[in-house]
Every structure is written in C-alpha cells, then in structure tokens.
Design a protein around this motif. Structure first.
Motif, PDB file in Angstrom:
ATOM      1  N   THR A  54      16.441 -14.620   0.896  1.00  0.00           N
ATOM      2  CA  THR A  54      16.849 -13.825  -0.266  1.00  0.00           C
ATOM      3  C   THR A  54      17.487 -14.716  -1.323  1.00  0.00           C
ATOM      4  O   THR A  54      17.131 -14.660  -2.509  1.00  0.00           O
ATOM      5  N   LEU A  55      18.424 -15.549  -0.902  1.00  0.00           N
ATOM      6  CA  LEU A  55      19.130 -16.422  -1.830  1.00  0.00           C
ATOM      7  C   LEU A  55      18.168 -17.397  -2.509  1.00  0.00           C
ATOM      8  O   LEU A  55      18.233 -17.595  -3.725  1.00  0.00           O
ATOM      9  N   ALA A  56      17.253 -17.976  -1.739  1.00  0.00           N
ATOM     10  CA  ALA A  56      16.283 -18.915  -2.310  1.00  0.00           C
ATOM     11  C   ALA A  56      15.415 -18.218  -3.356  1.00  0.00           C
ATOM     12  O   ALA A  56      15.173 -18.763  -4.443  1.00  0.00           O
ATOM     13  N   SER A  57      14.959 -17.024  -3.049  1.00  0.00           N
ATOM     14  CA  SER A  57      14.119 -16.288  -3.985  1.00  0.00           C
ATOM     15  C   SER A  57      14.876 -15.979  -5.276  1.00  0.00           C
ATOM     16  O   SER A  57      14.344 -16.142  -6.383  1.00  0.00           O
ATOM     17  N   PRO A  64      22.443 -19.531 -11.073  1.00  0.00           N
ATOM     18  CA  PRO A  64      23.372 -19.213  -9.981  1.00  0.00           C
ATOM     19  C   PRO A  64      24.384 -18.114 -10.316  1.00  0.00           C
ATOM     20  O   PRO A  64      24.649 -17.250  -9.468  1.00  0.00           O
ATOM     21  N   GLU A  65      24.921 -18.103 -11.527  1.00  0.00           N
ATOM     22  CA  GLU A  65      25.921 -17.085 -11.852  1.00  0.00           C
ATOM     23  C   GLU A  65      25.327 -15.673 -11.865  1.00  0.00           C
ATOM     24  O   GLU A  65      26.049 -14.690 -11.743  1.00  0.00           O
ATOM     25  N   GLN A  66      24.006 -15.560 -11.990  1.00  0.00           N
ATOM     26  CA  GLN A  66      23.329 -14.263 -11.890  1.00  0.00           C
ATOM     27  C   GLN A  66      22.806 -14.024 -10.475  1.00  0.00           C
ATOM     28  O   GLN A  66      22.822 -12.901  -9.981  1.00  0.00           O
ATOM     29  N   ALA A  67      22.332 -15.071  -9.824  1.00  0.00           N
ATOM     30  CA  ALA A  67      21.725 -14.938  -8.500  1.00  0.00           C
ATOM     31  C   ALA A  67      22.743 -14.585  -7.418  1.00  0.00           C
ATOM     32  O   ALA A  67      22.457 -13.758  -6.545  1.00  0.00           O
ATOM     33  N   LEU A  68      23.914 -15.200  -7.456  1.00  0.00           N
ATOM     34  CA  LEU A  68      24.883 -14.998  -6.379  1.00  0.00           C
ATOM     35  C   LEU A  68      25.385 -13.556  -6.278  1.00  0.00           C
ATOM     36  O   LEU A  68      25.389 -12.991  -5.174  1.00  0.00           O
ATOM     37  N   PRO A  69      25.759 -12.906  -7.373  1.00  0.00           N
ATOM     38  CA  PRO A  69      26.138 -11.496  -7.241  1.00  0.00           C
ATOM     39  C   PRO A  69      24.967 -10.604  -6.817  1.00  0.00           C
ATOM     40  O   PRO A  69      25.147  -9.654  -6.059  1.00  0.00           O
ATOM     41  N   ARG A  70      23.766 -10.920  -7.293  1.00  0.00           N
ATOM     42  CA  ARG A  70      22.583 -10.141  -6.880  1.00  0.00           C
ATOM     43  C   ARG A  70      22.355 -10.284  -5.375  1.00  0.00           C
ATOM     44  O   ARG A  70      22.051  -9.318  -4.687  1.00  0.00           O
ATOM     45  N   TYR A  71      22.454 -11.512  -4.872  1.00  0.00           N
ATOM     46  CA  TYR A  71      22.295 -11.784  -3.432  1.00  0.00           C
ATOM     47  C   TYR A  71      23.281 -10.933  -2.631  1.00  0.00           C
ATOM     48  O   TYR A  71      22.901 -10.254  -1.680  1.00  0.00           O
ATOM     49  N   GLU A  72      24.526 -10.974  -3.032  1.00  0.00           N
ATOM     50  CA  GLU A  72      25.560 -10.218  -2.309  1.00  0.00           C
ATOM     51  C   GLU A  72      25.272  -8.722  -2.341  1.00  0.00           C
ATOM     52  O   GLU A  72      25.331  -8.043  -1.306  1.00  0.00           O
ATOM     53  N   HIS A 121      11.849  -5.523   8.191  1.00  0.00           N
ATOM     54  CA  HIS A 121      12.404  -5.847   6.877  1.00  0.00           C
ATOM     55  C   HIS A 121      11.801  -7.144   6.338  1.00  0.00           C
ATOM     56  O   HIS A 121      11.672  -8.128   7.041  1.00  0.00           O
ATOM     57  N   ASP A 122      11.435  -7.133   5.069  1.00  0.00           N
ATOM     58  CA  ASP A 122      10.894  -8.316   4.391  1.00  0.00           C
ATOM     59  C   ASP A 122      11.922  -8.730   3.330  1.00  0.00           C
ATOM     60  O   ASP A 122      11.961  -8.164   2.237  1.00  0.00           O
ATOM     61  N   ALA A 123      12.756  -9.703   3.666  1.00  0.00           N
ATOM     62  CA  ALA A 123      13.839 -10.131   2.776  1.00  0.00           C
ATOM     63  C   ALA A 123      13.311 -10.687   1.466  1.00  0.00           C
ATOM     64  O   ALA A 123      13.869 -10.418   0.400  1.00  0.00           O
ATOM     65  N   GLU A 124      12.235 -11.440   1.528  1.00  0.00           N
ATOM     66  CA  GLU A 124      11.684 -12.033   0.305  1.00  0.00           C
ATOM     67  C   GLU A 124      11.149 -10.952  -0.627  1.00  0.00           C
ATOM     68  O   GLU A 124      11.378 -10.991  -1.836  1.00  0.00           O
ATOM     69  N   ALA A 125      10.451  -9.971  -0.073  1.00  0.00           N
ATOM     70  CA  ALA A 125       9.931  -8.880  -0.897  1.00  0.00           C
ATOM     71  C   ALA A 125      11.076  -8.072  -1.508  1.00  0.00           C
ATOM     72  O   ALA A 125      11.012  -7.686  -2.682  1.00  0.00           O
ATOM     73  N   ALA A 126      12.141  -7.859  -0.736  1.00  0.00           N
ATOM     74  CA  ALA A 126      13.300  -7.128  -1.266  1.00  0.00           C
ATOM     75  C   ALA A 126      13.943  -7.905  -2.412  1.00  0.00           C
ATOM     76  O   ALA A 126      14.335  -7.325  -3.422  1.00  0.00           O
ATOM     77  N   ALA A 127      14.044  -9.226  -2.249  1.00  0.00           N
ATOM     78  CA  ALA A 127      14.633 -10.057  -3.312  1.00  0.00           C
ATOM     79  C   ALA A 127      13.752 -10.053  -4.552  1.00  0.00           C
ATOM     80  O   ALA A 127      14.244  -9.995  -5.680  1.00  0.00           O
ATOM     81  N   ASN A 128      12.437 -10.111  -4.362  1.00  0.00           N
ATOM     82  CA  ASN A 128      11.522 -10.117  -5.500  1.00  0.00           C
ATOM     83  C   ASN A 128      11.524  -8.783  -6.250  1.00  0.00           C
ATOM     84  O   ASN A 128      11.221  -8.743  -7.435  1.00  0.00           O
ATOM     85  N   ALA A 129      11.854  -7.703  -5.547  1.00  0.00           N
ATOM     86  CA  ALA A 129      11.928  -6.401  -6.187  1.00  0.00           C
ATOM     87  C   ALA A 129      13.222  -6.226  -6.972  1.00  0.00           C
ATOM     88  O   ALA A 129      13.333  -5.300  -7.778  1.00  0.00           O
ATOM     89  N   CYS A 130      14.175  -7.117  -6.755  1.00  0.00           N
ATOM     90  CA  CYS A 130      15.474  -7.052  -7.419  1.00  0.00           C
ATOM     91  C   CYS A 130      15.325  -7.516  -8.862  1.00  0.00           C
ATOM     92  O   CYS A 130      14.856  -8.614  -9.115  1.00  0.00           O
ATOM     93  N   GLY A 131      15.733  -6.685  -9.789  1.00  0.00           N
ATOM     94  CA  GLY A 131      15.619  -7.032 -11.198  1.00  0.00           C
ATOM     95  C   GLY A 131      16.845  -7.663 -11.775  1.00  0.00           C
ATOM     96  O   GLY A 131      17.824  -7.915 -11.245  1.00  0.00           O
TER      97      GLY A 131
END
Length: 131
Positions: A54-57, A64-72, A121-131
């Motif tokens: 998820t974090l890598a995606s 990073p300042e946008q990715a880290l809160p989204r990851y959490e 669960h597909d973590a990568e697909a869930a991360a890619n669906a995150c806007g």
C-alpha cells in the motif's frame, strides 16, 4: 507433578492497542510496529506486506506528505479488524471442554469461508483506488 503446580497452561500473549498515529516527520511505521497482531490468524507478516504494498503504491503516486496520511487512513480500519478478529479467536481457541468448545469445533470446518475477507484482500488495488 506438573498438575500439582500453579503454572497456567497458557503462555503469555502480548498485544498493543492500535496507535493513533503511524507517521510523523517523514517517518512511518508499518507492520507490528503500527498494529501488533496476536498469532491466531498468522497475519503479522501478511499485514506488514500489505502495508508495504500500500505504502509503495501511494508513494509512487503522491508526495510523502500526501501519501503517508492516505496510507494510514487506508490501512487503519483493515488492520484493526484483523487485530480484533485475532483477539476473538484467542478466547475461542482456549475454551474448556464442553458445549461451547464443541460448537467452536463444528465451526472450524467453516474457517476458509469465515476468514476469506482477510485472505482475498488486494492491498495494491485498494491503494490504487485511493484518490
């Protein structure tokens, strides 16, 4: 002799309450550092791998300042659900002999269906669906 001791027959299992925050100042936690798991679903390593995917995606798509809160936000509900499920399993797996244990044993045949939500669960697909 063993039965005469006061030692408990269960070993100690230690967990931690979910953390409120998984990142600060560009440092991010994942796996057991962020959400320690009991061993009953064998999910400690798997949840770490899902976190990493998820974090890598997200880092591939966002700064990073946008990715880290989204990851959490994306991972928090899932990891808490897996944690809770494992705590419930802990109590069920250590029932004394009797009707409750017999019912549990009957339901163990349904484990593949019961835990499908964890394994499909597909973590990568869930991360890619995150806007």
């Amino acid at each position: 002799m063993i039965e005469a001791t006061s030692l408990h027959k269960r070993w100690a299992l230690f967990g931690q309450s979910p953390l409120r925050r998984w990142h600060r100042d560009g440092i991010v936690l994942l796996g057991d550092a962020a959400h320690a798991m009991l061993p009953h679903h064998g999910q400690g390593a798997n949840q770490s791998i899902e976190d990493a995917a998820t974090l890598a995606s997200l880092l591939h798509r966002f700064a990073p300042e946008q990715a880290l809160p989204r990851y959490e936000r994306l991972r928090r509900a899932r990891t808490r659900a897996v944690q809770r499920s494992s705590w419930v399993a802990s109590a069920l797996l250590h029932l004394p002999d009797g009707p409750e244990a017999d019912e549990r044993d009957r339901r163990l045949a349904e484990i593949p269906d019961t835990l499908q939500w964890i394994h499909e669960h597909d973590a990568e697909a869930a991360a890619n669906a995150c806007g």
